[in-house]
Design a protein around this motif. Sequence first.
Motif, PDB file in Angstrom:
ATOM      1  N   VAL A 101       0.833  -1.198   0.000  1.00  0.00           N
ATOM      2  CA  VAL A 101       0.000   0.000   0.000  1.00  0.00           C
ATOM      3  C   VAL A 101       0.871   1.252   0.000  1.00  0.00           C
ATOM      4  O   VAL A 101       1.744   1.415   0.855  1.00  0.00           O
ATOM      5  CB  VAL A 101      -0.931   0.023   1.230  1.00  0.00           C
ATOM      6  N   ASN A 102       0.635   2.110  -0.986  1.00  0.00           N
ATOM      7  CA  ASN A 102       1.315   3.400  -1.061  1.00  0.00           C
ATOM      8  C   ASN A 102       0.329   4.458  -0.568  1.00  0.00           C
ATOM      9  O   ASN A 102      -0.554   4.885  -1.299  1.00  0.00           O
ATOM     10  CB  ASN A 102       1.763   3.687  -2.493  1.00  0.00           C
ATOM     11  N   PHE A 103       0.478   4.866   0.682  1.00  0.00           N
ATOM     12  CA  PHE A 103      -0.470   5.797   1.286  1.00  0.00           C
ATOM     13  C   PHE A 103      -0.287   7.229   0.789  1.00  0.00           C
ATOM     14  O   PHE A 103      -1.165   8.064   0.964  1.00  0.00           O
ATOM     15  CB  PHE A 103      -0.325   5.774   2.813  1.00  0.00           C
ATOM     16  N   TRP A 105       0.914   8.282  -2.492  1.00  0.00           N
ATOM     17  CA  TRP A 105       1.281   8.302  -3.904  1.00  0.00           C
ATOM     18  C   TRP A 105       1.111   9.689  -4.529  1.00  0.00           C
ATOM     19  O   TRP A 105       1.838  10.063  -5.437  1.00  0.00           O
ATOM     20  CB  TRP A 105       0.465   7.267  -4.681  1.00  0.00           C
ATOM     21  N   PRO A 113      -2.327   6.714  -9.630  1.00  0.00           N
ATOM     22  CA  PRO A 113      -2.572   5.498  -8.856  1.00  0.00           C
ATOM     23  C   PRO A 113      -2.926   4.300  -9.714  1.00  0.00           C
ATOM     24  O   PRO A 113      -3.029   3.182  -9.197  1.00  0.00           O
ATOM     25  CB  PRO A 113      -3.751   5.896  -7.965  1.00  0.00           C
ATOM     26  N   THR A 134     -10.811   7.199  -5.652  1.00  0.00           N
ATOM     27  CA  THR A 134      -9.351   7.190  -5.724  1.00  0.00           C
ATOM     28  C   THR A 134      -8.742   7.664  -4.422  1.00  0.00           C
ATOM     29  O   THR A 134      -8.822   8.846  -4.073  1.00  0.00           O
ATOM     30  CB  THR A 134      -8.870   8.079  -6.895  1.00  0.00           C
ATOM     31  N   TRP A 135      -8.197   6.718  -3.666  1.00  0.00           N
ATOM     32  CA  TRP A 135      -7.305   7.067  -2.547  1.00  0.00           C
ATOM     33  C   TRP A 135      -6.123   6.108  -2.597  1.00  0.00           C
ATOM     34  O   TRP A 135      -5.119   6.412  -3.226  1.00  0.00           O
ATOM     35  CB  TRP A 135      -8.028   7.140  -1.194  1.00  0.00           C
ATOM     36  N   HIS A 136      -6.184   4.925  -2.030  1.00  0.00           N
ATOM     37  CA  HIS A 136      -5.106   3.956  -2.204  1.00  0.00           C
ATOM     38  C   HIS A 136      -5.730   2.565  -2.259  1.00  0.00           C
ATOM     39  O   HIS A 136      -6.900   2.386  -1.926  1.00  0.00           O
ATOM     40  CB  HIS A 136      -4.062   4.053  -1.081  1.00  0.00           C
ATOM     41  N   GLN A 137      -4.966   1.593  -2.686  1.00  0.00           N
ATOM     42  CA  GLN A 137      -5.482   0.229  -2.814  1.00  0.00           C
ATOM     43  C   GLN A 137      -4.686  -0.731  -1.949  1.00  0.00           C
ATOM     44  O   GLN A 137      -3.487  -0.584  -1.785  1.00  0.00           O
ATOM     45  CB  GLN A 137      -5.425  -0.245  -4.273  1.00  0.00           C
TER      46      GLN A 137
END
Length: 208
Positions: A101-103, A105, A113, A134-137
């Motif tokens: 997880v790239n918090f 990016w 992302p 769109t936030w992080h995955q």
Amino acid sequence: MSPRTAVIAALDAGTYYHHRTFHTESLAPYIDRTVYVRELDDAALDRCDAFIVSCRSNPDLLAARRACFARFLAAGKTLVAMGETGSEQWLDGVRWTPCEVNFWWWKEPGADPGLRLAAPEHALFRYLTLADATWHQHGTFAPPPGAVSLIDKAGAGSVLYEDRRSTPGRLIVTSLDPMYHHGSYFMPAATRFLHGFLPWLKDSTPAP
């Protein structure tokens, strides 16, 4: 007498972020009732048309109720499996691949992302945009045959898909965890996501 609207229920695992989601004034009209996780059984599910397994609920407790979820889908109802619930542990046919997880990016130059609308014509996107998702995955899914991915992560898989083929019901699976971020006052996009997703779920769920 006017026809009734669909009854939407959500799982309450007793967390602060679930509590805040269920008690946000603008979201509350779209969640008709909540079910405490230790009281989840066939009788609780029978009283709703769609059921949301809320973000970051304990997968061990959900796995113990695997048969309840299967019967719910077999009855033709709608089940939503939100992110970080270990849905591959309590749903048949769910294939999951975790990722790092790239918090942060968006702090990187030219940040992307990797999310893409996979079915831009889908009705969901009359309620929300890709930016709202769109936030992080935390990972991606490989949708089963016949399922429709709504949002993909390029080169990785789906982060949100709808499956109307595997069971008589409708299964919506996502790796996104909007309740957690909304309830934690972290990631405005997650709040926008809920303000689009919940009205769409209410409008798109048939009420017998």
